[in-house]
Write a protein that holds these residues in place. Structure first.
Motif, short mmCIF file in Angstrom:
data_model
loop_
_atom_site.label_atom_id
_atom_site.label_comp_id
_atom_site.label_asym_id
_atom_site.label_seq_id
_atom_site.Cartn_x
_atom_site.Cartn_y
_atom_site.Cartn_z
N LEU A 297 0.86 -1.18 0.00
CA LEU A 297 0.00 0.00 0.00
C LEU A 297 0.89 1.23 0.00
CD1 LEU A 297 -2.82 -0.93 2.56
CD2 LEU A 297 -2.90 -1.00 0.05
N ALA A 298 0.59 2.18 -0.87
CA ALA A 298 1.40 3.39 -0.98
C ALA A 298 1.14 4.29 0.22
CB ALA A 298 1.08 4.12 -2.29
N GLU A 299 1.85 4.01 1.30
CA GLU A 299 1.74 4.76 2.54
C GLU A 299 3.15 5.02 3.08
OE1 GLU A 299 -0.61 2.30 5.06
OE2 GLU A 299 -2.50 2.81 4.07
N PRO A 300 3.36 6.14 3.74
CA PRO A 300 4.70 6.43 4.28
C PRO A 300 5.25 5.32 5.18
CG PRO A 300 3.34 8.41 4.37
CD PRO A 300 2.44 7.29 3.93
N GLU B 4 5.02 2.26 4.84
CA GLU B 4 5.46 1.09 4.07
C GLU B 4 6.86 1.26 3.48
OE1 GLU B 4 3.61 -1.88 3.15
OE2 GLU B 4 2.49 -1.27 4.92
N ILE C 94 2.47 7.88 -3.58
CA ILE C 94 1.78 8.48 -2.43
C ILE C 94 1.41 9.93 -2.73
CG2 ILE C 94 2.01 9.14 0.00
CD1 ILE C 94 3.98 6.80 0.31
N CYS D 234 -2.43 8.47 -0.96
CA CYS D 234 -2.03 7.60 0.13
C CYS D 234 -2.99 6.42 0.24
CB CYS D 234 -2.01 8.39 1.43
SG CYS D 234 -1.30 7.52 2.83
N GLY D 235 -2.43 5.23 0.40
CA GLY D 235 -3.25 4.04 0.51
C GLY D 235 -3.52 3.34 -0.81
N THR D 236 -3.00 3.86 -1.91
CA THR D 236 -3.19 3.25 -3.22
C THR D 236 -2.53 1.87 -3.27
OG1 THR D 236 -3.22 5.39 -4.34
CG2 THR D 236 -2.74 3.47 -5.70
#
Length: 218
Positions: free
Chosen positions: A18-21, A23, A59, A64-66
């Motif tokens: 998940l495209a989150e900081p 991660e 992100i 975010c969350g993609t």
């Protein structure tokens, strides 16, 4: 064939994220671990940074969350890193301002570190990719060194397929190469025991020598 005489293939590897900081650190760790397994720890810092920046770009510009995917493979003698996401509307670009300064920190770093980079558009996704020079001569080459050269000469002398006459006589899988090396190590331990030596002690000392000779990676 250029490089390793046995042509051990580095199997392409990928993982969803998940495209989150939160991660990003995990992605960097995964890349570092994979390159260590591939004998390419020397380019680990650059590869980790490029991975992190390509993911951060998702992100920032997609959201975010993609759901996204990281893929790592060999492209000839280069290491190829791909980060894919489902958005086909926003394309990563490197923009130069009127004062000549580039902005978009992530792509500036990728552009500086990678041999080349780009974007591939698909019907339902896009892939931002970059390729880093490894210093190898081909995708199945390895980093040179006296220890590696001696081991390769020994494996060649004994024959990798002695115990498996029906093995495919082409590029080796990593699993086949590991089994061949393990067979040689086991034979050497039998040889030590036959001469009254301590196989366990020899293994411990060999492990200590191996770890001491590994290159330091930041």
């Amino acid at each position: 064939m250029d490089g390793c005489r046995f042509g051990v293939v580095r199997k392409a590897w990928e993982m969803p994220f998940l495209a989150e900081p939160a991660e990003l650190a995990g992605l960097r760790h995964a890349v570092r671990s994979r390159l260590g397994h591939w004998g390419l720890a020397g380019i680990g810092p650059e590869a980790q940074l490029c991975t992190s920046e390509l993911a951060a770009n998702v992100i920032k510009h997609v959201g975010c969350g993609t759901p996204a995917r990281l893929a790592v493979s060999m492209s000839g003698s280069r290491l190829r890193i791909e980060v894919s996401d489902p958005d086909t509307g926003s394309l990563p670009v490197l923009v130069t301002r009127a004062d000549g300064e580039e902005h978009g920190r992530g792509l500036v770093l990728v552009d500086a570190l990678a041999d080349r980079w780009g974007v591939v558009l698909r019907a339902d996704s896009k892939i931002a990719w970059c390729e880093l020079a490894t210093g190898l001569r081909s995708s199945v080459d390895h980093v040179d060194g006296p220890q590696v050269a001696r081991a390769e000469a020994l494996l060649g002398l004994l024959g990798l397929s002695v115990r498996d006459k029906d093995a495919h006589q082409g590029p080796l899988t990593v699993a086949h190469a590991e089994e061949a090396a393990i067979d040689v190590i086991a034979d050497l331990l039998h040889w030590l025991r036959a001469h009254g030596c301590d196989p366990d002690g020899a293994l411990d000392r060999a492990q200590a020598h191996f770890e001491a000779e590994l290159p330091e990676v930041a």
